[in-house]
Motif scaffolding. Sequence first.
Motif, PDB file in Angstrom:
ATOM      1  N   ILE A 168     -23.226  66.477  35.661  1.00 61.59           N
ATOM      2  CA  ILE A 168     -23.909  67.762  35.574  1.00 61.59           C
ATOM      3  C   ILE A 168     -23.120  68.805  36.343  1.00 61.59           C
ATOM      4  O   ILE A 168     -22.674  68.564  37.463  1.00 61.59           O
ATOM      5  N   SER A 169     -22.950  69.977  35.741  1.00 63.26           N
ATOM      6  CA  SER A 169     -22.237  71.064  36.397  1.00 63.26           C
ATOM      7  C   SER A 169     -23.077  72.329  36.350  1.00 63.26           C
ATOM      8  O   SER A 169     -23.443  72.794  35.267  1.00 63.26           O
ATOM      9  N   GLN A 170     -23.423  72.875  37.517  1.00 62.63           N
ATOM     10  CA  GLN A 170     -24.147  74.138  37.578  1.00 62.63           C
ATOM     11  C   GLN A 170     -23.166  75.294  37.436  1.00 62.63           C
ATOM     12  O   GLN A 170     -22.098  75.301  38.048  1.00 62.63           O
ATOM     13  N   VAL A 171     -23.551  76.284  36.642  1.00 67.99           N
ATOM     14  CA  VAL A 171     -22.704  77.458  36.410  1.00 67.99           C
ATOM     15  C   VAL A 171     -23.548  78.705  36.602  1.00 67.99           C
ATOM     16  O   VAL A 171     -24.518  78.922  35.880  1.00 67.99           O
ATOM     17  N   SER A 172     -23.189  79.516  37.604  1.00 69.16           N
ATOM     18  CA  SER A 172     -23.927  80.759  37.848  1.00 69.16           C
ATOM     19  C   SER A 172     -23.010  81.959  38.023  1.00 69.16           C
ATOM     20  O   SER A 172     -23.471  83.043  38.360  1.00 69.16           O
ATOM     21  N   SER A 173     -21.699  81.762  37.814  1.00 65.01           N
ATOM     22  CA  SER A 173     -20.752  82.867  37.958  1.00 65.01           C
ATOM     23  C   SER A 173     -19.525  82.582  37.095  1.00 65.01           C
ATOM     24  O   SER A 173     -19.277  81.433  36.720  1.00 65.01           O
ATOM     25  N   PRO A 174     -18.746  83.626  36.796  1.00 65.90           N
ATOM     26  CA  PRO A 174     -17.515  83.409  36.032  1.00 65.90           C
ATOM     27  C   PRO A 174     -16.579  82.422  36.706  1.00 65.90           C
ATOM     28  O   PRO A 174     -15.922  81.617  36.036  1.00 65.90           O
ATOM     29  N   VAL A 190      -9.761  63.308  31.683  1.00 64.86           N
ATOM     30  CA  VAL A 190     -10.581  62.270  31.093  1.00 64.86           C
ATOM     31  C   VAL A 190     -11.661  61.725  32.004  1.00 64.86           C
ATOM     32  O   VAL A 190     -12.104  60.620  31.817  1.00 64.86           O
ATOM     33  N   GLU A 191     -12.104  62.485  32.972  1.00 66.62           N
ATOM     34  CA  GLU A 191     -12.964  61.930  34.005  1.00 66.62           C
ATOM     35  C   GLU A 191     -14.351  61.527  33.514  1.00 66.62           C
ATOM     36  O   GLU A 191     -14.931  60.577  34.006  1.00 66.62           O
ATOM     37  N   VAL A 192     -14.918  62.261  32.556  1.00 66.06           N
ATOM     38  CA  VAL A 192     -16.258  61.925  32.089  1.00 66.06           C
ATOM     39  C   VAL A 192     -16.329  61.953  30.576  1.00 66.06           C
ATOM     40  O   VAL A 192     -15.532  62.616  29.915  1.00 66.06           O
ATOM     41  N   LYS A 193     -17.297  61.228  30.043  1.00 67.10           N
ATOM     42  CA  LYS A 193     -17.508  61.182  28.590  1.00 67.10           C
ATOM     43  C   LYS A 193     -18.357  62.351  28.118  1.00 67.10           C
ATOM     44  O   LYS A 193     -18.157  62.890  27.043  1.00 67.10           O
ATOM     45  N   ASN A 194     -19.351  62.723  28.931  1.00 66.27           N
ATOM     46  CA  ASN A 194     -20.275  63.801  28.577  1.00 66.27           C
ATOM     47  C   ASN A 194     -20.447  64.746  29.760  1.00 66.27           C
ATOM     48  O   ASN A 194     -20.347  64.327  30.907  1.00 66.27           O
ATOM     49  N   ILE A 195     -20.722  66.011  29.441  1.00 68.72           N
ATOM     50  CA  ILE A 195     -20.986  66.989  30.494  1.00 68.72           C
ATOM     51  C   ILE A 195     -22.267  67.744  30.163  1.00 68.72           C
ATOM     52  O   ILE A 195     -22.487  68.151  29.020  1.00 68.72           O
ATOM     53  N   VAL A 196     -23.125  67.895  31.170  1.00 69.13           N
ATOM     54  CA  VAL A 196     -24.341  68.685  31.053  1.00 69.13           C
ATOM     55  C   VAL A 196     -24.152  69.940  31.894  1.00 69.13           C
ATOM     56  O   VAL A 196     -23.934  69.854  33.102  1.00 69.13           O
ATOM     57  N   ILE A 197     -24.224  71.097  31.247  1.00 64.13           N
ATOM     58  CA  ILE A 197     -24.018  72.362  31.944  1.00 64.13           C
ATOM     59  C   ILE A 197     -25.368  73.025  32.184  1.00 64.13           C
ATOM     60  O   ILE A 197     -26.148  73.220  31.250  1.00 64.13           O
ATOM     61  N   ASP A 198     -25.634  73.343  33.431  1.00 66.58           N
ATOM     62  CA  ASP A 198     -26.885  73.982  33.827  1.00 66.58           C
ATOM     63  C   ASP A 198     -26.579  75.427  34.195  1.00 66.58           C
ATOM     64  O   ASP A 198     -26.146  75.734  35.302  1.00 66.58           O
ATOM     65  N   PHE A 199     -26.767  76.340  33.236  1.00 69.92           N
ATOM     66  CA  PHE A 199     -26.511  77.763  33.474  1.00 69.92           C
ATOM     67  C   PHE A 199     -27.610  78.339  34.354  1.00 69.92           C
ATOM     68  O   PHE A 199     -28.798  78.116  34.109  1.00 69.92           O
ATOM     69  N   ARG A 200     -27.218  79.092  35.349  1.00 68.66           N
ATOM     70  CA  ARG A 200     -28.180  79.710  36.270  1.00 68.66           C
ATOM     71  C   ARG A 200     -28.036  81.224  36.227  1.00 68.66           C
ATOM     72  O   ARG A 200     -27.004  81.754  35.836  1.00 68.66           O
ATOM     73  N   GLY A 201     -29.098  81.920  36.658  1.00 68.36           N
ATOM     74  CA  GLY A 201     -29.014  83.364  36.818  1.00 68.36           C
ATOM     75  C   GLY A 201     -29.321  84.168  35.574  1.00 68.36           C
ATOM     76  O   GLY A 201     -29.096  85.369  35.534  1.00 68.36           O
ATOM     77  N   GLY A 202     -29.842  83.543  34.522  1.00 60.83           N
ATOM     78  CA  GLY A 202     -30.279  84.280  33.344  1.00 60.83           C
ATOM     79  C   GLY A 202     -29.173  84.739  32.425  1.00 60.83           C
ATOM     80  O   GLY A 202     -29.418  85.511  31.498  1.00 60.83           O
TER      81      GLY A 202
END
Length: 400
Positions: free
Chosen positions: A115-121, A132-144
């Motif tokens: 899981i990777s949180q993203v709230s800025s550029p 090749v570190e992970v098979k899947n990524i879940v992106i959690d966008f923050r800040g609207g």
Amino acid sequence: MAAASSSGSAKALACFHASLLAPQTRTTAVASASPRRASVRMRASTAAPAELKKTVWVWTENRQVMTAAVERGWSTFLFGSKDLGEDWSSTARINPLFIDGPEIFDGENQKVAEISQVSSPRELELVQPDNVEVKNIVIDFRGGWQVIPAENIVAAFQGCKGTVLAVSTNSTEAQVFLEALEQGLDGVVLKVDDMDDIIKLKDYFDRRNEAKSQLPLTKATVSKVEVVGMGDRVCVDLCSIMRPGEGLLVGSYARGMFLVHSECLETNYIASRPFRVNAGPVHAYVTVPGGKTSYLSELRSGKEVIVVDQHGLWRTAIVGRVKIESRPLILVEAKDNSGDTYSIFLQNAETVALIIDDTGSSGRTAIPVTLLKVGDEVLVRKQGGARHTGIEIQEFIVEK
């Protein structure tokens, strides 16, 4: 944000793994977690993208939401607690995954996603597809802020081997991620506690899936062309461009719908309007998603119709505007090989045309109603005639 879509990181979008509707589609229900930020690396692939299929994971602690998801074929759930996962597994056949910090593990303690949180550029730039570190990524966008970051992620992860999902807090937000840059992310983690969001997202997938099918069209021979006088006709302006050979299915009777061509063709009379179908008078039926019909008078901005081409391939489109004006009309009747008769009223104008079967060498896709004559062949869609609020029903009916 431009850095995430630069040529250095833009390798093609991840291959899709889970079916849009099939029971094996992965679904994940998640308990709350606070993953740390990480630079996520995924291996790029030169393989061509697979068919457009989407992964759905559900994030919830509501058992009703879990039941609704399983009933709709989504059976993989993500939990923050193994106790909850084991409890739910005892009542439904599910595939539980578990969150541990920023990482997600399966029941055998194998890491399956990060899981990777993203709230800025700047944080968006850390999500790179180059290893090749992970098979899947879940992106959690923050800040609207969601649409542009989602588009940048789609561009950056083109052709990668893994699956990229975004956390969505409702079905509308999920649709944004699934449609970013037309192709969309590989899927969504639906973080909800209201089963209505499950139902709405499944309905959305149903509409997308329908559009891959092909409607059977039948040739009918024109048996009558008659000028009948004035009537209130409806122009349907879509939020999409139509191509030659495409139009809307319209008819006086739901049992037989004519394929009315858009105004995308160039003429000597008026500029091309490829977003418009001059569809017929207010009483006529028009085909809409879900196997339903609607009266032309009921269409309005934001409603959906289906656009069909002369081969029966179709897609959904949003109505942008409806114009109702009093215009001179022509009555057209046509019969198929079984002798059934269908009819439609259309504006008496050179820009209004019916689509024909494109199997000859003429190169024509449609015949203007002003040139239409008895003996011409046009395309119709045969279906059940009895309708209740646009839904086909089985009952005795006579229409004439």
